[in-house]
Design a protein around this motif. Sequence first.
Motif, PDB file in Angstrom:
ATOM      1  N   TRP A 152      -3.437 -18.066  23.605  1.00  0.00           N
ATOM      2  CA  TRP A 152      -4.077 -18.163  23.250  1.00  0.00           C
ATOM      3  C   TRP A 152      -5.743 -18.832  23.824  1.00  0.00           C
ATOM      4  O   TRP A 152      -6.452 -18.402  22.791  1.00  0.00           O
ATOM      5  CB  TRP A 152      -3.703 -18.889  21.632  1.00  0.00           C
ATOM      6  N   GLY A 153      -5.414 -18.734  24.264  1.00  0.00           N
ATOM      7  CA  GLY A 153      -7.259 -19.538  25.201  1.00  0.00           C
ATOM      8  C   GLY A 153      -7.437 -18.489  26.429  1.00  0.00           C
ATOM      9  O   GLY A 153      -8.529 -18.733  26.169  1.00  0.00           O
ATOM     10  N   HIS A 154      -6.980 -17.104  26.093  1.00  0.00           N
ATOM     11  CA  HIS A 154      -8.035 -15.934  27.211  1.00  0.00           C
ATOM     12  C   HIS A 154      -8.016 -14.587  26.041  1.00  0.00           C
ATOM     13  O   HIS A 154      -7.326 -14.460  24.923  1.00  0.00           O
ATOM     14  CB  HIS A 154      -7.444 -15.486  28.069  1.00  0.00           C
ATOM     15  N   GLY A 155      -9.579 -13.995  25.543  1.00  0.00           N
ATOM     16  CA  GLY A 155      -9.677 -12.897  24.601  1.00  0.00           C
ATOM     17  C   GLY A 155     -11.579 -13.296  24.414  1.00  0.00           C
ATOM     18  O   GLY A 155     -11.152 -14.561  23.992  1.00  0.00           O
ATOM     19  N   PRO A 156     -11.565 -12.928  24.333  1.00  0.00           N
ATOM     20  CA  PRO A 156     -13.511 -13.293  23.648  1.00  0.00           C
ATOM     21  C   PRO A 156     -13.374 -13.914  21.842  1.00  0.00           C
ATOM     22  O   PRO A 156     -13.401 -13.201  21.480  1.00  0.00           O
ATOM     23  CB  PRO A 156     -13.986 -11.946  23.994  1.00  0.00           C
ATOM     24  N   ALA A 157     -13.043 -14.985  21.897  1.00  0.00           N
ATOM     25  CA  ALA A 157     -12.672 -15.702  20.236  1.00  0.00           C
ATOM     26  C   ALA A 157     -13.937 -16.512  20.025  1.00  0.00           C
ATOM     27  O   ALA A 157     -13.883 -17.176  19.276  1.00  0.00           O
ATOM     28  CB  ALA A 157     -11.535 -15.940  20.531  1.00  0.00           C
ATOM     29  N   VAL A 158     -14.165 -17.519  21.470  1.00  0.00           N
ATOM     30  CA  VAL A 158     -15.289 -18.321  21.366  1.00  0.00           C
ATOM     31  C   VAL A 158     -16.712 -18.122  20.209  1.00  0.00           C
ATOM     32  O   VAL A 158     -16.764 -17.738  20.324  1.00  0.00           O
ATOM     33  CB  VAL A 158     -15.749 -19.060  22.360  1.00  0.00           C
ATOM     34  N   ALA A 159     -16.998 -18.681  19.881  1.00  0.00           N
ATOM     35  CA  ALA A 159     -17.562 -18.775  18.063  1.00  0.00           C
ATOM     36  C   ALA A 159     -19.535 -18.755  19.349  1.00  0.00           C
ATOM     37  O   ALA A 159     -19.368 -19.556  20.019  1.00  0.00           O
ATOM     38  CB  ALA A 159     -17.727 -19.750  16.609  1.00  0.00           C
ATOM     39  N   SER A 160     -20.226 -18.229  18.942  1.00  0.00           N
ATOM     40  CA  SER A 160     -21.653 -18.972  19.487  1.00  0.00           C
ATOM     41  C   SER A 160     -22.046 -19.866  19.151  1.00  0.00           C
ATOM     42  O   SER A 160     -23.271 -20.392  19.717  1.00  0.00           O
ATOM     43  CB  SER A 160     -22.892 -17.155  19.096  1.00  0.00           C
ATOM     44  N   GLU A 161     -21.968 -20.442  18.063  1.00  0.00           N
ATOM     45  CA  GLU A 161     -22.299 -22.031  18.207  1.00  0.00           C
ATOM     46  C   GLU A 161     -21.354 -23.061  17.060  1.00  0.00           C
ATOM     47  O   GLU A 161     -20.271 -22.247  17.002  1.00  0.00           O
ATOM     48  CB  GLU A 161     -23.559 -22.122  16.804  1.00  0.00           C
TER      49      GLU A 161
END
Length: 303
Positions: A152-161
């Motif tokens: 679950w740590g990889h893949g473009p999943a982080v929010a922009s804010e």
Amino acid sequence: MMTCFDIGGSAIKAAISTPDGEVTPFARIATPLDDFEAFVASLADLRRQGGAGEGGVALSITGVVDPANDVLTCANIPCIDGRRLGPELAERLGVPVHVANDADCFALAEAVKGAGRGHRIVFGIIIGTGIGGGLVIDGRILTGAGGFAGEWGHGPAVASEAGDPPVAIPRFACGCGQKGCVDTVGGARGLERLHRHLTGAEIASTEIIAAWLAGDAGAARTVDCQVDLVASPLALAINITGADILPVGGGLSSVPELIAKLDQAVRQRILRRTTRPLLVRSLLAPEPGLIGAALLAHQGEQR
């Protein structure tokens, strides 16, 4: 009896194990990084030291094993990267060899003998230097295509804010080649990266945590943003897998206040409503890798 190894980029830990996962550690040596012959010789010598006789070998290792072809991807131990490590070692050592990712071994150990005991779907997560995980269903590791299940740590999943009030978060480059992975903002290095972005200060994760616990506003802002960024991808993983408990390992699992804060944020974001904590500290430190390797090998021999 079997010889188990927990192999990382800095050290190899060795233990003798019983089929039910009881381990007796007996040695720790530096990992040969660039010489495969030295790597094999080290394992053979440790087997002799442990006195396992004709017993097999089980490895918990940093890296990912592709179940389709047994090829290991292990960037931080170059001499074994790209090799069919299990079959090659079995031929050289003359005994069955079982190889698995260290996060998978952690998850299996916690599912069978630790904090996940009695639960059908266990998602063991690592919050240490970076982010990792392993998924266990009905007491068996789910390997998945390429061996990447539970990552679950990889893949473009982080929010922009993140945070309240919201602050813009860059899509930091990840070592996997993508941008915006949870690994870039989760774990110790992620905490340091976020703190540097938010405050301009270059300090260690341990100092950030200590300042947060002491009431420092800047550190609290950093921790709030990290929890906000990490909780949503983790909640999505729970919704998809149906996991009902998440044992947490890694260095930051030793901060109960942080795990409790993340647990609360995750439970607010999942579909299932529960007042019971889902994220719980692992019970098998410091040797879940060795225990998981022993259990995995025993399962393999039963098939």
